[in-house]
Design an enzyme around this catalytic site. Structure first.
Site, PDB file in Angstrom:
ATOM      1  N   SER A   1      12.112   3.239  -2.618  1.00  0.00           N
ATOM      2  CA  SER A   1      13.222   2.319  -2.393  1.00  0.00           C
ATOM      3  C   SER A   1      12.753   1.312  -1.362  1.00  0.00           C
ATOM      4  CB  SER A   1      14.436   3.097  -1.891  1.00  0.00           C
ATOM      5  OG  SER A   1      15.581   2.276  -1.933  1.00  0.00           O
ATOM      6  N   GLU A   2      12.865   0.019  -1.675  1.00  0.00           N
ATOM      7  CA  GLU A   2      12.191  -0.989  -0.851  1.00  0.00           C
ATOM      8  C   GLU A   2      12.787  -1.133   0.549  1.00  0.00           C
ATOM      9  OE1 GLU A   2      13.546  -1.605  -3.858  1.00  0.00           O
ATOM     10  OE2 GLU A   2      14.574  -3.552  -3.917  1.00  0.00           O
ATOM     11  N   ASN A   3      13.955  -0.532   0.792  1.00  0.00           N
ATOM     12  CA  ASN A   3      14.488  -0.575   2.152  1.00  0.00           C
ATOM     13  C   ASN A   3      13.788   0.415   3.079  1.00  0.00           C
ATOM     14  OD1 ASN A   3      15.915   1.261   0.417  1.00  0.00           O
ATOM     15  ND2 ASN A   3      17.337   1.644   2.078  1.00  0.00           N
TER      16      ASN A   3
ATOM     17  N   SER B   1       6.945  -0.882   3.759  1.00  0.00           N
ATOM     18  CA  SER B   1       7.455  -0.756   2.393  1.00  0.00           C
ATOM     19  C   SER B   1       6.842  -1.825   1.489  1.00  0.00           C
ATOM     20  CB  SER B   1       8.979  -0.903   2.409  1.00  0.00           C
ATOM     21  OG  SER B   1       9.499  -0.820   1.112  1.00  0.00           O
TER      22      SER B   1
END
Lengths: 214, 236
Positions: free
Chosen positions: A46-48, A88
């Protein structure tokens, strides 16, 4: 019968391989998580700032510090790790993520992708989409074949691009297409949903395509 | 004078001025420095340029500064959750510079590390690359992006000691550690304040050198959930 959204997600899940690190976009791509074959080790990113996304929490166990990129509450797994947004996107842009499955407004026959803005409408922003398509090893688009009766797989995108020549594969309710990111633009129809005819696919597709096994 | 201040207003005293650039940590409403945002709202400072991945929602996070029209420009990657934003933008009262999320993170990381510009593949062939220099490396085209250095960074951490050493919790880390490095002054709000030595030095994510001022969140500090999503319990 064209595929349902869930069947489209199941077809996309066949692109997963053991050991893959995968980023799933919002919408139909999220459903792919339900179709990871038993026994296959796939870590969702998840890019967060999280690897190893777990399922949604039970009611009462939501944690405001634990969300996915769609801002939904989620849970962690024994394999999970957390990191900053810079780390990330080092994963994403540095080519360490194996597969990105995301939605689209338009895909062109040369692999151009438009999925972030419609001029004249309120612009929300591209989020991480441009980074994902530029950096992830394989990019699969999961989308409805048409929008308002109009084809979305086109000769050229008319909407602002998310990335130029970035799409490897398109999966719609009608079938699966393979695209070429390098060299001559080439679209091949790999398979069709049951009882879907070639005539129907041709009628609903503006891009030129050939049959993969022809 | 130590780094610890009694409240958010005191922690920001003397740092705020009209027209400044403020970097704010957080992703959605997760890990946002709400106390410090509220103190900036109370100060009445205007004409701000805000660098933040998102713009909060209408009544929380950076949405509070949009309500009071204290923001002139946002540098963000996604602002879809905020209706006030849409209204002000469409009325021409608010400027927006969209950055791909990874480009935004890297611009801040670079700024904090003293790197004025870098090259990336992200955005090549799109509107994002228009007007920016490009270069070829190993047969691929890359676009040049500039580092960002702000006047002030406001961040949220889970735990911090009085030296400013910080630890984050789960996905509330997000942009906070990079923002901490990229401003002339960084002010951190921490949920749990501890003494030096109480955090294992191996576990510190942001070393105190990046943090000039510190404030502790009061008891009952609220962390809001934007998209409460759950699954049914399996029946035994």
């Amino acid at each position: 019968m064209p595929w349902t959204r869930d069947q489209m997600a199941a077809r996309a899940a066949r692109e997963l391989q053991d050991g893959f690190y995968v980023n799933l976009g919002i919408g139909i791509p999220t459903l792919v998580a339900n179709h990871v074959p038993a026994g296959m080790n796939v870590q969702l990113q998840s890019e967060n700032g999280m690897l190893g996304l777990g399922p949604f929490p039970y009611a009462g166990e939501e944690d405001p510090d634990l969300i996915n990129a769609g801002k939904q509450t989620i849970t962690e797994l024994p394999t999970s790790s957390y990191f900053s947004s810079a780390d990330s996107f080092a994963m994403i842009r540095g080519g360490h993520i194996d597969l990105s499955i995301l939605g689209a407004l338009q895909v062109a026959e040369n692999g151009d992708l438009a999925n972030w803005m419609i001029p004249g409408k309120m612009v929300k922003g591209m989020g991480g989409a441009m980074d994902l398509v530029a950096g992830v090893k394989k990019v699969v688009v999961l989308m409805e074949h048409t929008a308002g009766g109009k084809p979305k797989l086109l000769k050229q995108c008319t909407l602002p691009l998310t990335g130029a020549r970035v799409v490897d594969m398109v999966i719609t309710e009608l079938g699966v297409f393979r695209l070429a990111r390098r060299g001559e633009p080439r679209v091949e129809l790999l398979e069709m949903a049951p009882e879907v005819t070639l005539e129907e696919v041709k009628a609903k597709t503006e891009a030129e395509f050939t049959l993969a096994n022809a | 004078m130590g780094k610890l201040y009694p409240d958010a207003k005191a922690a920001l005293a003397g740092l705020l001025r009209d027209g400044m650039m403020i970097l704010s940590g957080g992703f959605g409403l997760c890990g946002i420095p709400s106390l410090l945002i509220e103190a900036i709202r109370e100060s009445g400072v205007r004409d701000l340029t805000i660098v933040s991945n998102n713009a909060g929602i209408d009544d929380a996070g950076l949405g509070l500064l949009l309500q009071t029209r204290q923001v002139r420009k946002m540098i963000s990657s996604y602002v879809g959750e905020n209706k006030t934003f849409a209204e002000q933008y469409l009325a021409g009262q608010l400027e927006i510079e969209f950055n791909p999320q990874g480009t935004l993170a890297e611009r801040i990381r670079a700024g904090g590390a003293g790197i004025p510009a870098f090259y990336t593949k992200t955005g090549v062939g799109t509107a994002v690359a228009e007007g920016k220099p490009t270069a070829e490396f190993d047969g691929e085209t890359y676009v040049q992006e500039r580092g960002i250095v702000g006047d002030l960074a406001i961040i949220h951490a889970w735990k911090g000691d009085t030296e400013g050493n910080l630890v984050y919790r789960k996905t509330a880390r997000n942009f906070n550690p990079v923002m901490a490095t990229a401003a002339r002054v960084t002010v951190a709000q921490v949920e749990h304040l501890v003494q030096p030595g109480e955090i294992d030095p191996d576990h510190i994510i942001t070393p105190g050198v990046f943090v000039k001022r510190l404030v502790q969140c009061p008891p009952g500090y609220e962390k809001r959930i934007e998209q409460r999503t759950t699954r049914p319990r399996e029946t035994a």
